[in-house]
Scaffold this motif. Structure first.
Motif, PDB file in Angstrom:
ATOM      1  N   PHE A   3       0.850  -1.185   0.000  1.00 45.25           N
ATOM      2  CA  PHE A   3       0.000   0.000   0.000  1.00 45.25           C
ATOM      3  C   PHE A   3       0.889   1.239   0.000  1.00 45.25           C
ATOM      4  N   GLU A   4       0.399   2.329  -0.593  1.00 44.31           N
ATOM      5  CA  GLU A   4       1.180   3.556  -0.618  1.00 44.31           C
ATOM      6  C   GLU A   4       1.217   4.192   0.767  1.00 44.31           C
ATOM      7  N   LEU A  21      10.586   5.787  -6.508  1.00 42.22           N
ATOM      8  CA  LEU A  21       9.356   6.147  -5.814  1.00 42.22           C
ATOM      9  C   LEU A  21       8.373   4.985  -5.941  1.00 42.22           C
ATOM     10  N   PHE A  22       7.438   4.916  -4.991  1.00 43.62           N
ATOM     11  CA  PHE A  22       6.463   3.829  -5.045  1.00 43.62           C
ATOM     12  C   PHE A  22       5.364   4.171  -6.042  1.00 43.62           C
ATOM     13  N   ASP A  23       5.165   3.291  -7.014  1.00 41.99           N
ATOM     14  CA  ASP A  23       4.148   3.474  -8.040  1.00 41.99           C
ATOM     15  C   ASP A  23       2.978   2.557  -7.699  1.00 41.99           C
ATOM     16  N   LEU A  24       1.853   3.141  -7.288  1.00 42.65           N
ATOM     17  CA  LEU A  24       0.701   2.356  -6.860  1.00 42.65           C
ATOM     18  C   LEU A  24       0.130   1.532  -8.010  1.00 42.65           C
ATOM     19  N   SER A  25       0.191   2.066  -9.241  1.00 43.52           N
ATOM     20  CA  SER A  25      -0.361   1.333 -10.385  1.00 43.52           C
ATOM     21  C   SER A  25       0.419   0.051 -10.663  1.00 43.52           C
ATOM     22  N   CYS A  55       8.203  -0.301  -6.263  1.00 42.00           N
ATOM     23  CA  CYS A  55       9.039   0.886  -6.436  1.00 42.00           C
ATOM     24  C   CYS A  55       9.538   0.937  -7.879  1.00 42.00           C
ATOM     25  N   ALA A  56       9.640   2.141  -8.417  1.00 38.92           N
ATOM     26  CA  ALA A  56      10.057   2.289  -9.810  1.00 38.92           C
ATOM     27  C   ALA A  56      10.820   3.596  -9.987  1.00 38.92           C
ATOM     28  N   ILE A  57      11.684   3.613 -10.988  1.00 44.13           N
ATOM     29  CA  ILE A  57      12.421   4.836 -11.321  1.00 44.13           C
ATOM     30  C   ILE A  57      11.484   5.785 -12.059  1.00 44.13           C
ATOM     31  N   PRO A  58      11.397   7.057 -11.660  1.00 42.93           N
ATOM     32  CA  PRO A  58      10.515   8.011 -12.346  1.00 42.93           C
ATOM     33  C   PRO A  58      10.840   8.105 -13.825  1.00 42.93           C
ATOM     34  N   PRO A  59       9.859   8.464 -14.657  1.00 43.93           N
ATOM     35  CA  PRO A  59      10.094   8.581 -16.101  1.00 43.93           C
ATOM     36  C   PRO A  59      11.215   9.567 -16.404  1.00 43.93           C
ATOM     37  N   PRO A  60      11.975   9.345 -17.483  1.00 46.84           N
ATOM     38  CA  PRO A  60      13.051  10.269 -17.840  1.00 46.84           C
ATOM     39  C   PRO A  60      12.508  11.647 -18.199  1.00 46.84           C
ATOM     40  N   PHE A  80       4.312  10.223 -11.172  1.00 49.30           N
ATOM     41  CA  PHE A  80       3.392   9.096 -11.320  1.00 49.30           C
ATOM     42  C   PHE A  80       1.937   9.537 -11.252  1.00 49.30           C
ATOM     43  N   THR A  81       1.607  10.378 -10.284  1.00 47.27           N
ATOM     44  CA  THR A  81       0.219  10.836 -10.160  1.00 47.27           C
ATOM     45  C   THR A  81      -0.062  12.048 -11.031  1.00 47.27           C
ATOM     46  N   LYS A  82       1.013  12.668 -11.581  1.00 48.44           N
ATOM     47  CA  LYS A  82       0.903  13.847 -12.465  1.00 48.44           C
ATOM     48  C   LYS A  82       0.242  15.031 -11.752  1.00 48.44           C
TER      49      LYS A  82
END
Length: 312
Positions: free
Chosen positions: A94-95, A124-128, A132-137, A183-185
């Motif tokens: 969970f986030e 960062l944690f990506d709920l989708s 955890c994932a590296i943020p988009p470039p 991630f959440t924009k």
């Protein structure tokens, strides 16, 4: 001869090459995961690891500050009431309030419990994705439809806006004290994303809060007619402003470093006919905060940074 061969074998065993994305920092250490660091040989072409991994103290994560590896104290956020209501019966995540952390259901012998964990450095944690994932470039988008994308500065973002029959790319700023979540924009509290903001005055471009000059006070951006105005407020008794969540929290759980005067600037005060001003001391090398009054019939305008007459 046997002793020399044994020493060579020991050195060979405890030295490993760093990965291509791992950097040996200036103090001779590198983070090998979110909770451990290890000595490395910067004089070696392959930047090899030396000796055994070292664990950071409890509630600390391995971090890189000004080119040196250090263990940084993290803000351990208590499990919220809605998460406590969730029943852990299987592996799940969970986030958490801080985007570089997450809650995970872990089996402890015959029962399940909710554990707060930290993402690896730079993730960062990506709920989708549930991980955890590296943020988009960061790249300037080629706009063909509405959308928001991360910019080079963590407190900015690109927005695709339609103009007539073509699309334009606009660089936007998040409200003061906030950063763009890739991630959440959306813009969220900068502390949630570990975003370092430039030191500046108080300004409001939308809803949000910012730290005052005292940890028990904060500025709340409030809308008046068609503009936004910072209003100085106090946290409830026993609480201070937490710069990691941008809200008041119990003093034992919050992290706060009061704002300091670093140059000539004016700030709103508790009442509208007063304001704070950073002025240079007689020594000529230090700044101090002074409370000043507006003249009769005027009030302080943060937009114009001066006292103005009322028209309503």
């Amino acid at each position: 001869m046997k002793r020399l061969a044994l020493n060579f074998l020991v050195v060979f065993v405890i030295q490993f090459s760093l990965g291509k994305d791992t950097k040996c920092e200036s103090n001779g250490f590198t983070c090998i995961d979110s909770e451990h660091f290890q000595q490395c040989n910067r004089n070696n072409v392959n930047n090899t690891l030396i000796n055994s991994p070292i664990a950071c103290p409890k509630n600390h994560i391995c971090d890189v500050v000004n080119g040196s590896v250090t263990c940084t104290l993290i803000n351990v956020v208590p499990i919220s009431a809605d998460l406590e209501d969730k029943t852990c019966t299987s592996p799940s995540k969970f986030e958490a309030p801080l985007r570089y952390q997450y809650y995970e259901c872990v089996q402890n012998w015959f029962r399940w419990e909710l554990v707060l964990k930290t993402c690896p450095q730079g993730e960062l944690f990506d709920l989708s994705l549930g991980t955890c994932a590296i943020p988009p470039p960061v790249t300037k988008p080629k706009c063909k439809e509405p959308g928001k994308y991360p910019a080079l500065q963590c407190f900015q973002y690109f927005e695709c806006v339609r103009k007539w029959w073509w699309w334009e790319t606009k660089l936007r700023n998040c409200p003061k004290g906030q950063a763009f979540d890739p991630f959440t924009k959306t813009c969220v509290c900068a502390g949630v994303l570990k975003c370092s903001l430039p030191s500046s005055g108080i300004s409001c471009e939308g809803p949000g809060t910012q730290l005052g000059f005292n940890c028990s006070e904060y500025y709340d951006c409030t809308k008046f007619l068609w503009w936004w105005q910072p209003v100085l407020k106090k946290c409830p008794d026993g609480q201070i402003y937490d710069t990691k969540t941008c809200q008041c929290a119990p003093e034992a759980e919050a992290e706060c470093s009061p704002r300091k005067c670093e140059g000539y600037k004016k700030y709103p005060a508790e009442t509208q006919n007063q304001y704070y001003e950073c002025t240079l001391k007689e020594s000529g090398v230090e700044w101090e905060l002074q409370l000043k009054n507006c003249s009769l019939g005027t009030y302080y305008s943060n937009l114009k940074e001066k006292c103005v007459f009322r028209f309503f």
